[in-house]
Design an enzyme around this catalytic site. Structure first.
Site, PDB file in Angstrom:
ATOM      1  CB  SER A 153      -0.826  -0.150   1.156  1.00 32.17           C
ATOM      2  OG  SER A 153      -1.634   1.166   1.450  1.00 32.17           O
ATOM      3  CG  HIS A 190     -11.862  -1.039   1.067  1.00 31.14           C
ATOM      4  ND1 HIS A 190     -11.028  -0.837   0.057  1.00 31.14           N
ATOM      5  CD2 HIS A 190     -11.226  -0.743   1.991  1.00 31.14           C
ATOM      6  CE1 HIS A 190      -9.761   0.076   0.485  1.00 31.14           C
ATOM      7  NE2 HIS A 190      -9.868  -0.117   1.852  1.00 31.14           N
ATOM      8  CE  LYS A 236      -7.830  -4.900  -2.792  1.00 35.52           C
ATOM      9  NZ  LYS A 236      -8.882  -4.377  -2.047  1.00 35.52           N
ATOM     10  CG  ASP A 283     -10.040  -8.147  -1.662  1.00 34.85           C
ATOM     11  OD1 ASP A 283     -10.351  -7.475  -0.950  1.00 34.85           O
ATOM     12  OD2 ASP A 283      -9.997  -7.232  -2.855  1.00 34.85           O
ATOM     13  N   GLY A 284     -11.864 -10.745   0.044  1.00 33.35           N
ATOM     14  CA  GLY A 284     -12.772 -10.471   1.015  1.00 33.35           C
ATOM     15  C   GLY A 284     -13.166 -11.690   1.770  1.00 33.35           C
ATOM     16  CB  THR A 324      -7.332   0.674  -3.965  1.00 35.79           C
ATOM     17  OG1 THR A 324      -6.464  -0.244  -3.909  1.00 35.79           O
ATOM     18  CG2 THR A 324      -8.424   0.388  -2.849  1.00 35.79           C
ATOM     19  CE1 TYR A 359      -7.334   2.992  -0.794  1.00 34.72           C
ATOM     20  CE2 TYR A 359      -5.190   3.411   0.054  1.00 34.72           C
ATOM     21  CZ  TYR A 359      -6.321   2.698   0.201  1.00 34.72           C
ATOM     22  OH  TYR A 359      -6.448   1.821   0.927  1.00 34.72           O
ATOM     23  CD  GLN A 382      -3.328   0.617  -2.585  1.00 40.56           C
ATOM     24  OE1 GLN A 382      -2.527   1.082  -1.677  1.00 40.56           O
ATOM     25  NE2 GLN A 382      -4.609   1.291  -2.419  1.00 40.56           N
TER      26      GLN A 382
END
Length: 404
Positions: free
Chosen positions: A118, A292, A268, A323-324, A166, A140, A138
């Protein structure tokens, strides 16, 4: 009187046999606010609960004979070969352990998979790629385009093999059971103020003291050239004041990353079929079907419910991961059977990190690998690529087709 010293069995054998045990050990080791930050979901927690419970609605249909003696989990994500269909999802400041993202990256490299890093991480992209881990950086959508270009070019120069954008994050602070406290920074004054909450976890404090300091809540990957790393809340303010991206912005980000690196690009946070189709138009290499981790809009369906509808529409054009809620190897097998190329894990490896550092993350990956192997054996397959919906018992109404 004869006194017998009883050794702590956990100290003797730190290995754990399930992600659930890793979670329990993390709960016992971490101060309550830190553990609370790991398990928190937005609002009532409907999405985070569905992420896990949805997997229980899916059954498996095993064979009784004819199983394969040799089985392979090898696959690839965005051109990178991995030994099992599980990769590390990027998560922010990993202050549950002094080594943070460095330990996670080393574990990923040791187990032959990809490290997602991240831009809110507590370790720099240069430190992480230096571990030898194949790293996807990654980002934002924060800051202006010049700032984002600088961050992309830094990731490329450090050796990142892919970029993850993301966009499914609103950082909801509304949680029915209360939001965990995240201080601006951790210093002596903060430690004194929070002493009643952390004093009961002396081993956690001791580990950071031995590493030479307090938990690091800065974001070095967001530092300007030659400048200091901002705090988490400074980075959050930048995100709050950045206008949300359009689909043209997504295409621009993908195009610039491709031009400077020649490397693939993942979007994502996709939940809808129409968004998946727009992602294809934007030229992405892959998408992650994700809510998320239940930390965005509460009430969003479990990611596993949305995999098959999205994969059936775009899976022949781009790679689909999800994912999750992944807690077991059978969860991984179910996701792959429904059309995911691989899954990304977040909380699971953070619990492993908190429980036992790098070895704990490796332990989590080994647990998942063992569960996937059991599923392949039971289904009678020799390869992860052989899994299909025919291996599952899927109840009516399980899937969620959004944006049709």
């Amino acid at each position: 009187m004869l006194l017998v010293k009883v050794e702590n069995p956990w100290k003797q054998n730190p290995w754990f046999e399930s992600v659930a045990v890793a979670q329990e050990r993390a709960r016992k080791r971490l101060p309550q606010p830190v553990y609370g930050a790991l398990v928190a979901g937005s609002e009532r927690g409907q999405s985070i609960a569905d992420n896990e419970s949805a997997f229980m609605e899916l059954g498996l249909a095993p064979h009784v004979a004819g199983q394969q003696g040799e089985r392979s989990q090898a696959t690839s994500v965005m051109g990178q070969d991995i030994s099992l269909p599980v990769i590390i999802s990027p998560t922010g400041v990993q202050a549950v352990h002094p080594d943070g993202e460095i330990a996670v990256a080393r574990a990923a490299a040791a187990r032959g998979t990809i490290m997602g890093l991240s831009n809110f991480a507590s370790k720099s992209v240069e430190e992480v790629t230096a571990t030898g881990a194949t790293t996807f950086f990654q980002m934002y959508w924060t800051g202006d385009r010049d700032v984002m270009i600088q961050r992309m070019e830094r990731a490329r120069a450090a050796g990142a093999k892919g970029l993850i954008a993301t966009l499914d994050w609103s950082f909801s602070m509304g949680r029915d059971w209360g939001s965990p406290e995240i201080p601006e920074k951790v210093d002596v004054k903060t430690m004194i103020r929070m002493a009643p909450k952390v004093a009961t976890k002396p081993r956690w404090i001791r580990d950071f003291a031995r590493s030479g300091g307090f938990p690091d809540l800065t974001a070095p990957n967001l530092a300007p050239p030659g400048g200091a790393a901002p705090t988490f809340f400074t980075a959050y303010y930048e995100w709050m004041t950045t206008p949300p991206p359009t689909w043209d912005d997504v295409a621009w980000m993908r195009e610039h990353w491709t031009q400077i690196s020649g490397m693939p690009f993942m979007l994502k946070g996709v939940c809808r079929i129409d968004d998946a189709l727009r992602a294809v138009d934007a030229g992405v290499t892959a998408i992650s079907v994700s809510n998320h981790g239940g930390n965005n809009l509460d009430g969003t369906p479990a990611a596993i419910r949305m995999v098959a509808p999205i994969a059936s529409k775009v899976g022949d054009q781009i790679e689909v991961v999800m994912d999750g809620g992944i807690r077991r190897g059978s969860d991984v097998a179910k996701a792959v059977a429904l059309g995911a190329r691989a899954v990304m894990i977040g909380r699971a490896y953070l619990w492993g990190l908190a429980a036992n550092g790098q070895a704990g993350v490796e332990n989590v990956l080994d647990v998942l690998r063992g569960g996937v192997d059991s599923a392949l054996l039971g289904m009678g397959h020799s390869s992860i690529h052989d899994l299909s919906p025919d291996d599952l018992v899927i109840p009516a109404g399980f899937h969620r087709e959004l944006g049709v």
